[in-house]
Design an enzyme around this catalytic site. Structure first.
Site, PDB file in Angstrom:
ATOM      1  N   GLU A 144       0.845  -1.189   0.000  1.00 59.19           N
ATOM      2  CA  GLU A 144       0.000   0.000   0.000  1.00 59.19           C
ATOM      3  C   GLU A 144       0.882   1.242   0.000  1.00 59.19           C
ATOM      4  O   GLU A 144       1.805   1.339   0.807  1.00 59.19           O
ATOM      5  CB  GLU A 144      -0.914   0.022   1.227  1.00 59.19           C
ATOM      6  N   GLU A 321      -5.438  -2.577  12.774  1.00 62.40           N
ATOM      7  CA  GLU A 321      -5.184  -3.433  11.607  1.00 62.40           C
ATOM      8  C   GLU A 321      -6.148  -4.616  11.563  1.00 62.40           C
ATOM      9  O   GLU A 321      -6.592  -5.014  10.482  1.00 62.40           O
ATOM     10  CB  GLU A 321      -3.734  -3.922  11.604  1.00 62.40           C
TER      11      GLU A 321
END
Length: 880
Positions: A144, A321
């Site tokens: 990412e 997360e």
């Protein structure tokens, strides 16, 4: 107070206009230009022959033409620094391809094909830490936002969702552990010193969520049984020697899984959940499906090496997360303009989780402090942007406090207006509607409307308008009623000179001055340029508590009499509002006359309020510690049209010294009481540790000899890192022989522990010592300092950049140091280098002398050849 209403109007205040260097800017990507992908990739097969110096990658893409696409008869596969060694279509080598810049264009005659590409990459040379790279002997990935294109050619965009089958092959001795997304379906030995493992992720995901890790690792293992009775195997992978510091991380993971089931009804969906701790990492952590990769600082913790704040960070980041498994993975974002769809929502989820695990009020105060320290300055500077930007040049520059923290506040406002139960209905509807899809912020807001019954048509302005709204409030007493007059302005920001009024939910209470009570909290939603709200039943003028719980991320502008602030600081039953009253009392004093300390009455009021806080038996120590903290210098600077950092620092340190002297006996007694509380992770012990440090901070300014003696004793007696680091922080800022003694002891005591060595660097770079700038120069030459590890760079230079008295040295040497760092770091790690630009970019809000020096350093960086896209965009926007 003088508060900047229109930051763009400040451009002429700092210095005469000077033509800025013309930077070569990368192509602008615009949200309005979004088009669906021409081709979809249903399944990805990846075959890795792992080697740090020459990894072979073979990809097999099952592609089909997208009916919603543009009908292109060629597929664009994004690349970055790659060369195609071979290209096959349907199993046959083809030459019908060409390169368009870094991208591979392959002609495809039909509607469905298998495209195979072979590449070779060099992880050991990847200092940018994007794609596949080497870290301490292991190989790992960070994809990412656009790192996958550094591994293999692919339509690297969030709206191309695929299932993945991955085969990893590597030397058994070097890479005994081979991990990827999803579930491990097979493994074996090749009989030649290598082995292999195959992984399958059955859930379609974008390429940015791909991950692999190969290395010599050990695991803490556990399991979790989901609400439907399914067993999930859990593993946290670390290097040998770090296993005993993973217990807190595992507990945090299991608490996260349980809380997400209870609070949001979200159940984990694979048989396995892996976390890997990596030393070299640009970010905090990454939510790759089933294989989360973490910076070691957010995994490893034990009382000897981690502070209470570290424990909180590990729990919060692991929660963040994990929560992404639904708010980011199962439902991902259509394009990078929708980044706040996953990040803002997930930040809110991790904030609510942390509130539930600890002190709700203290957590809320901490979140507001971060917002004001990081996001409010962003909103009022050259880098201001909406939580859903309209354009970008380098997407990594939009991983900002605005997208994350303000994004969370915007969704929290929806929750405040709807109530927790209706908000849950809206979030359930969102997940049900868009499971397995790449969604937009509009999709989220629509689901909230349909699930809660709210009309959010005007609320959508929060997604499109940048800037922190300024709300002017005035309370009038008329007969037996109180009338609240409100007006709002949203300051002009780059590219957005004119703004519309936005819906602002404000929680409030009106206190009776005699009884100290109120008749209940109320919520008003203020959505006009100006409006008035009438509250009957007050024979006497009440005391207004406004924006309770920080119900809206706005700046309240209100002339509050000093006696009312003292009243609220003593009586308000909303912890955040009580904290705000104390902060406002101090801000009014410290920002009087442009940052020069105000009158003696203001100082006496602060002293009386502080004494009341110290003596209040109803306060728990965690909250008492928060109330004792003075506003930071950066926040104080934000209250001024043009700030003089030197004057602000002098005023704040002067107040601290006065308080330390006036309250010396109380502070010493407080420190003694807190020192008697044994170590533990419960709130009482954590509060005692916080109080010890806050007492030392005030004493260091007002009674430095006393503080040095107490800090030395605290350090020597410490059985935990919180006490030891707190004492050393105070000693590092004092001109005392004990400073060098204890810094040397700390370094020796934790030799070889990278995370604690980072603390050693940060304590010195962020200290109040008058020679902090010189200390940083010397530390940059220390054998343990390296430019190749982002944690180490941040530990020294970011700690320095947010240390106002050192960074803003009148000579400009601090600015030159950060500019030199950016130029040296940019070729090594552009993403990390770019994050050092914003401190210099605040030049418009600083007094003319320093402002000219800051701008000159930005211009020097801008004139450098071959700047990365990341840094070039940040510098260009900062110069404006």
């Amino acid at each position: 107070m003088d508060i900047a209403r229109d930051p763009s109007a400040l451009s002429g205040n700092a210095q005469p206009a000077v033509a800025a260097p013309v930077l070569a800017q990368p192509q602008e990507i615009r949200r309005a230009d979004y088009r669906p992908p021409a081709w979809l990739v249903d399944e990805v097969g990846l075959d890795f022959a792992l080697d740090p110096d020459a990894t072979q990658v073979r990809s097999r893409l099952s592609v089909r033409r997208n009916p919603a696409g543009d009908g292109d008869h060629a597929i664009r596969l994004n690349g970055d620094g790659l060369a195609a060694r071979s290209v096959m279509v349907d199993g046959v080598i083809t030459n019908d391809w060409h390169m368009d810049g870094a991208d591979l264009i392959v002609a495809l005659p039909g509607d469905a094909h298998e495209v195979s590409v072979e590449t070779q990459i060099t992880p050991s040379a990847n200092s940018q830490l994007m794609g596949l790279y080497a870290s301490g002997g292991m190989l790992c990935t960070q994809c990412e936002a656009e790192g996958f294109r550094r591994i293999t050619f692919f339509p690297d965009r969030p709206d191309v969702l695929s299932t993945y089958r991955v085969r990893l092959t590597g030397e058994k001795g070097r890479f005994p552990v081979l991990l990827s997304n999803g579930n491990c379906t097979a493994s074996g030995d090749n009989g030649d010193g290598t082995h292999w493992a195959e992984w399958h992720d059955p859930w379609p995901k974008p390429s940015y969520l791909f991950a692999l890790v190969a290395g010599d690792l050990v695991a803490r293992r556990d399991s979790f049984t989901t609400m439907s009775g399914r067993k999930v195997d859990l593993a946290i992978w670390v290097r040998d020697g770090d296993l005993d510091r993973t217990d807190h991380a595992m507990r945090s993971l299991k608490k996260s899984m349980q809380w997400d089931e209870e609070a949001f009804g979200r159940e984990y969906d694979l048989d396995l959940f892996n976390i890997v701790a990596v030393s070299d990492f640009n970010m905090g952590a990454m939510e790759n499906k089933g294989l989360n990769i973490f910076n070691t600082r957010y995994v490893l913790a034990d009382p000897e090496t981690a502070t209470d704040a570290d424990y909180d960070a590990v729990e919060g980041v692991i929660g963040h997360e994990y929560f992404h498994n639904w708010s980011g993975n199962r439902v991902t974002c259509r394009d990078w303009f929708q980044l706040s769809l996953k990040e803002g929502f997930t930040v809110l989820r991790d904030q609510l989780f942390s509130q539930a695990m600890g002190s709700e009020s203290v957590k809320r105060i901490e979140d507001v402090r971060v917002l004001r320290a990081a996001q409010f300055p962003e909103d009022s500077g050259p880098l201001a942007h909406p939580i859903r930007p309209d354009s970008y040049r380098e997407i990594s520059n939009f991983y900002t406090a605005t997208v994350y923290n303000k994004g969370a506040e915007v969704i929290r406002m929806m929750r405040t207006m709807a109530g927790p139960e209706n908000f849950r209905k809206g979030s359930d509807l969102y997940f049900d509607r868009h499971d397995g899809e790449a969604a937009t912020c509009e999709d989220f807001v629509t689901a909230m409307e349909d699930g809660t019954g709210l009309d959010l048509s005007r609320f959508r302005l929060w997604y499109s308008q940048a800037g922190t709204p300024r709300v002017e409030a005035r309370l009038e007493h008329d007969g037996d009623a109180a009338i609240l007059h409100l007006s709002q302005t949203v300051p002009a920001t780059p590219g957005q000179p004119d703004k519309q009024p936005m819906p602002i939910p404000l929680r409030l209470a009106l206190f009776d001055r005699d009884s100290g009570d109120h008749g209940g909290e109320q919520l008003v939603v203020f959505d006009k340029a100006g409006d008035s709200f009438r509250f009957p039943g007050f024979a006497k003028p009440p005391v207004l508590s406004l924006n309770r719980g920080f119900s809206a991320p706005v700046a309240i502008e209100r002339a509050v009499p000093q006696d009312e602030l003292v009243f609220l600081a003593a009586h308000d039953d909303d912890p955040l509002a009580r904290y705000e009253a104390m902060q406002s009392l101090t801000v009014q004093y410290l920002t009087a006359d442009g940052g020069k300390a105000g009158d003696g009455d203001g100082r006496d009021a602060i002293g009386a309020a502080m004494a009341a806080i110290l003596d209040d038996p109803a306060l728990d120590d965690l909250m008492r510690g928060e109330l004792l903290m003075l506003p930071g210098e950066a926040y104080l600077a934000e209250q001024l049209l043009v700030a003089d950092p030197g004057a602000i620092h002098a005023a704040r340190e002067g107040l601290k010294a006065w308080l330390g002297q006036r309250l010396e006996d109380r502070l010493v007694a407080l420190h003694a009481r807190a020192s008697a509380v044994p170590y533990g992770l419960e709130a009482v012990a954590r509060g005692a540790r916080k109080l010890k440090t806050q007492a030392l901070v005030l004493l260091a300014a007002g009674a430095p000899a006393v503080a040095a003696e107490l800090a030395a004793a605290q350090y020597s007696a410490a059985d935990n890192m919180t006490d030891r680091q707190g004492a050393l922080m105070v000693l590092a800022g004092l001109d005392t022989p004990a400073r060098e003694t204890f810094l040397a002891d700390f370094k020796t005591r934790y030799e070889g522990n990278a995370l604690v060595t980072d603390k050693w660097f940060s304590l010195q770079a962020g200290s109040l010592h008058p020679q902090a700038l010189e200390h940083v120069k010397h530390l940059a030459q220390h054998p343990d300092f390296t430019m190749n590890n982002p944690n180490r760079v941040r530990s020294l230079y970011m700690a320095f950049a947010v240390n106002p008295q050192a960074f803003h040295a009148a000579s400009g040497e601090g600015y030159r140091m950060i500019a030199d760092l950016i130029l040296a770091l940019d070729p090594i790690n552009a993403q990390t280098a770019a994050r050092f630009v914003p401190p210099l970019g605040r030049w418009r809000r600083i007094e003319p002398g320093r402002s000219a020096l800051m701008r000159a350093e930005l211009e020097r960086v801008a004139a450098a050849p071959n700047l990365s896209r990341d840094t070039a965009e940040q510098v260009g926007r900062s110069l404006g």
